[in-house]
Design a protein around this motif. Sequence first.
Motif, PDB file in Angstrom:
ATOM      1  N   HIS A 110      27.569  19.057 -18.805  1.00 20.33           N
ATOM      2  CA  HIS A 110      26.498  18.951 -18.126  1.00 20.33           C
ATOM      3  C   HIS A 110      26.198  19.771 -17.329  1.00 20.33           C
ATOM      4  CE1 HIS A 110      24.600  15.354 -20.144  1.00 20.33           C
ATOM      5  NE2 HIS A 110      25.940  14.714 -19.786  1.00 20.33           N
ATOM      6  N   ARG A 111      27.078  20.438 -16.279  1.00 19.20           N
ATOM      7  CA  ARG A 111      26.957  21.337 -15.390  1.00 19.20           C
ATOM      8  C   ARG A 111      26.707  22.783 -16.210  1.00 19.20           C
ATOM      9  NH1 ARG A 111      31.887  20.740 -12.529  1.00 19.20           N
ATOM     10  NH2 ARG A 111      31.037  18.534 -12.012  1.00 19.20           N
ATOM     11  N   LEU A 112      27.514  22.970 -17.023  1.00 17.72           N
ATOM     12  CA  LEU A 112      27.416  24.127 -17.848  1.00 17.72           C
ATOM     13  C   LEU A 112      25.917  24.196 -18.564  1.00 17.72           C
ATOM     14  CD1 LEU A 112      28.891  26.538 -19.389  1.00 17.72           C
ATOM     15  CD2 LEU A 112      29.491  25.072 -21.087  1.00 17.72           C
ATOM     16  N   MET A 113      25.327  23.092 -19.091  1.00 16.78           N
ATOM     17  CA  MET A 113      24.301  23.182 -19.730  1.00 16.78           C
ATOM     18  C   MET A 113      23.239  23.571 -18.584  1.00 16.78           C
ATOM     19  SD  MET A 113      24.491  19.871 -22.576  1.00 16.78           S
ATOM     20  CE  MET A 113      23.640  19.046 -21.794  1.00 16.78           C
ATOM     21  N   ALA A 114      23.335  23.000 -17.581  1.00 16.44           N
ATOM     22  CA  ALA A 114      22.487  23.036 -16.404  1.00 16.44           C
ATOM     23  C   ALA A 114      22.286  24.778 -16.101  1.00 16.44           C
ATOM     24  CB  ALA A 114      22.641  22.519 -15.359  1.00 16.44           C
ATOM     25  N   SER A 115      23.546  25.474 -15.997  1.00 14.88           N
ATOM     26  CA  SER A 115      23.535  26.862 -15.907  1.00 14.88           C
ATOM     27  C   SER A 115      22.877  27.673 -16.998  1.00 14.88           C
ATOM     28  CB  SER A 115      25.156  27.186 -15.550  1.00 14.88           C
ATOM     29  OG  SER A 115      25.777  27.209 -16.851  1.00 14.88           O
ATOM     30  N   TYR A 116      22.747  27.316 -18.176  1.00 12.12           N
ATOM     31  CA  TYR A 116      21.964  27.748 -19.200  1.00 12.12           C
ATOM     32  C   TYR A 116      20.662  27.240 -19.499  1.00 12.12           C
ATOM     33  CZ  TYR A 116      26.315  30.551 -20.134  1.00 12.12           C
ATOM     34  OH  TYR A 116      27.406  31.418 -20.071  1.00 12.12           O
ATOM     35  N   ASP A 117      20.107  27.034 -18.442  1.00  8.13           N
ATOM     36  CA  ASP A 117      18.584  26.395 -18.647  1.00  8.13           C
ATOM     37  C   ASP A 117      17.799  26.851 -19.971  1.00  8.13           C
ATOM     38  OD1 ASP A 117      17.630  24.318 -17.073  1.00  8.13           O
ATOM     39  OD2 ASP A 117      16.381  25.635 -15.571  1.00  8.13           O
ATOM     40  N   ASN A 118      17.194  25.681 -20.348  1.00  4.52           N
ATOM     41  CA  ASN A 118      16.523  26.048 -21.442  1.00  4.52           C
ATOM     42  C   ASN A 118      16.967  26.439 -22.776  1.00  4.52           C
ATOM     43  OD1 ASN A 118      14.166  24.949 -20.268  1.00  4.52           O
ATOM     44  ND2 ASN A 118      13.830  27.103 -19.159  1.00  4.52           N
ATOM     45  N   GLN A 119      18.341  26.371 -22.900  1.00  7.63           N
ATOM     46  CA  GLN A 119      19.117  26.763 -24.091  1.00  7.63           C
ATOM     47  C   GLN A 119      19.836  25.635 -24.692  1.00  7.63           C
ATOM     48  OE1 GLN A 119      21.176  30.694 -24.213  1.00  7.63           O
ATOM     49  NE2 GLN A 119      20.127  31.092 -22.304  1.00  7.63           N
ATOM     50  N   PRO A 120      19.882  25.169 -25.748  1.00 13.72           N
ATOM     51  CA  PRO A 120      20.733  24.246 -26.481  1.00 13.72           C
ATOM     52  C   PRO A 120      22.263  24.723 -26.191  1.00 13.72           C
ATOM     53  CG  PRO A 120      19.725  25.672 -28.169  1.00 13.72           C
ATOM     54  CD  PRO A 120      19.108  25.935 -27.197  1.00 13.72           C
ATOM     55  N   LEU A 121      22.881  23.579 -25.787  1.00 13.33           N
ATOM     56  CA  LEU A 121      24.481  23.838 -25.876  1.00 13.33           C
ATOM     57  C   LEU A 121      25.153  24.648 -26.955  1.00 13.33           C
ATOM     58  CD1 LEU A 121      26.969  23.380 -24.001  1.00 13.33           C
ATOM     59  CD2 LEU A 121      27.073  20.974 -25.032  1.00 13.33           C
ATOM     60  N   ALA A 122      25.825  25.456 -26.998  1.00  9.69           N
ATOM     61  CA  ALA A 122      26.403  26.136 -27.992  1.00  9.69           C
ATOM     62  C   ALA A 122      27.800  26.542 -27.851  1.00  9.69           C
ATOM     63  CB  ALA A 122      25.722  27.513 -28.417  1.00  9.69           C
ATOM     64  N   ALA A 123      28.728  26.686 -28.728  1.00 15.50           N
ATOM     65  CA  ALA A 123      30.238  26.956 -28.863  1.00 15.50           C
ATOM     66  C   ALA A 123      30.100  28.254 -27.700  1.00 15.50           C
ATOM     67  CB  ALA A 123      30.677  26.876 -30.154  1.00 15.50           C
ATOM     68  N   TRP A 124      29.480  29.141 -27.964  1.00 17.25           N
ATOM     69  CA  TRP A 124      29.517  30.571 -27.256  1.00 17.25           C
ATOM     70  C   TRP A 124      29.678  30.347 -25.849  1.00 17.25           C
ATOM     71  CZ3 TRP A 124      26.004  32.318 -23.708  1.00 17.25           C
ATOM     72  CH2 TRP A 124      24.880  32.023 -23.837  1.00 17.25           C
ATOM     73  N   MET A 125      29.121  29.204 -25.233  1.00 14.28           N
ATOM     74  CA  MET A 125      29.138  29.151 -23.954  1.00 14.28           C
ATOM     75  C   MET A 125      30.488  28.715 -23.341  1.00 14.28           C
ATOM     76  SD  MET A 125      25.252  26.894 -23.653  1.00 14.28           S
ATOM     77  CE  MET A 125      23.809  27.624 -24.083  1.00 14.28           C
ATOM     78  N   LEU A 126      31.111  27.853 -23.835  1.00 12.57           N
ATOM     79  CA  LEU A 126      32.276  27.326 -23.765  1.00 12.57           C
ATOM     80  C   LEU A 126      33.416  28.486 -24.021  1.00 12.57           C
ATOM     81  CD1 LEU A 126      30.798  24.762 -24.574  1.00 12.57           C
ATOM     82  CD2 LEU A 126      32.943  23.715 -25.062  1.00 12.57           C
ATOM     83  N   GLU A 127      33.009  29.496 -24.919  1.00 10.93           N
ATOM     84  CA  GLU A 127      33.794  30.481 -25.118  1.00 10.93           C
ATOM     85  C   GLU A 127      33.930  31.443 -23.964  1.00 10.93           C
ATOM     86  OE1 GLU A 127      33.195  32.358 -28.897  1.00 10.93           O
ATOM     87  OE2 GLU A 127      32.521  30.352 -29.635  1.00 10.93           O
ATOM     88  N   HIS A 134      36.686  29.725 -30.604  1.00  8.27           N
ATOM     89  CA  HIS A 134      35.383  29.250 -31.063  1.00  8.27           C
ATOM     90  C   HIS A 134      35.646  27.855 -31.638  1.00  8.27           C
ATOM     91  CE1 HIS A 134      31.363  29.206 -32.866  1.00  8.27           C
ATOM     92  NE2 HIS A 134      31.972  28.886 -34.008  1.00  8.27           N
ATOM     93  N   ASP A 135      36.688  27.456 -32.422  1.00  3.07           N
ATOM     94  CA  ASP A 135      36.857  26.413 -33.142  1.00  3.07           C
ATOM     95  C   ASP A 135      36.996  25.232 -32.271  1.00  3.07           C
ATOM     96  OD1 ASP A 135      39.555  27.255 -32.444  1.00  3.07           O
ATOM     97  OD2 ASP A 135      40.417  26.301 -34.205  1.00  3.07           O
ATOM     98  N   PHE A 136      37.719  25.250 -31.142  1.00  2.00           N
ATOM     99  CA  PHE A 136      37.721  24.192 -30.063  1.00  2.00           C
ATOM    100  C   PHE A 136      36.524  23.880 -29.534  1.00  2.00           C
ATOM    101  CE2 PHE A 136      39.185  22.368 -26.139  1.00  2.00           C
ATOM    102  CZ  PHE A 136      39.918  21.314 -26.440  1.00  2.00           C
ATOM    103  N   ALA A 137      35.840  25.080 -29.124  1.00  2.00           N
ATOM    104  CA  ALA A 137      34.359  25.028 -28.284  1.00  2.00           C
ATOM    105  C   ALA A 137      33.690  24.184 -29.219  1.00  2.00           C
ATOM    106  CB  ALA A 137      33.775  26.193 -28.172  1.00  2.00           C
TER     107      ALA A 137
END
Length: 151
Positions: A110-127, A134-137
């Motif tokens: 949720h914290r990560l999603m908030a830092s990428y406002d208005n973007q759907p959660l995607a594996a590249w964000m965790l990467e 990529h596979d674990f993300a």
Amino acid sequence: MHSASYEDLLIRVENDLTARQMNPVISDTVPLHENTGLDGVTFIKGTNVFIFVDKHLDLFDKAKTLVEEYFHAISDIGNHLDYDAKHAHNDEVEARTNVITYMTSATDLHRLMASYDNQPLAAWMLEEEWGYPHDFAAETIAYYQRYGLSE
């Protein structure tokens, strides 16, 4: 994964084992895989929990293996050689699933999603943020989405 993140995870595992009245003895400096074919192994003797992680793994795989072995230690690990194949397989699947939730909480996402406002959660964000492969993300996101993480 950064070495500081791995060190933090190592300390967390040690603290969590200690809180369970277990004495952690963790080594990630042995060539485990070349001697056993395994990336990690756990055994318990009395209150001592011995966790060995192969020294040749990259930091992320060391972290993932460490957490998986931690979950073996706190489960009914016993001796995997005594398990029937189905029980051993189920224990492995459960430990791997627990790796996701231990390394990445819903709060973290949720914290990560908030830092990428208005973007759907995607594996590249965790990467990008945590150095996950990529596979674990992707597996982490899929796990939380199955259990109600809203984007």
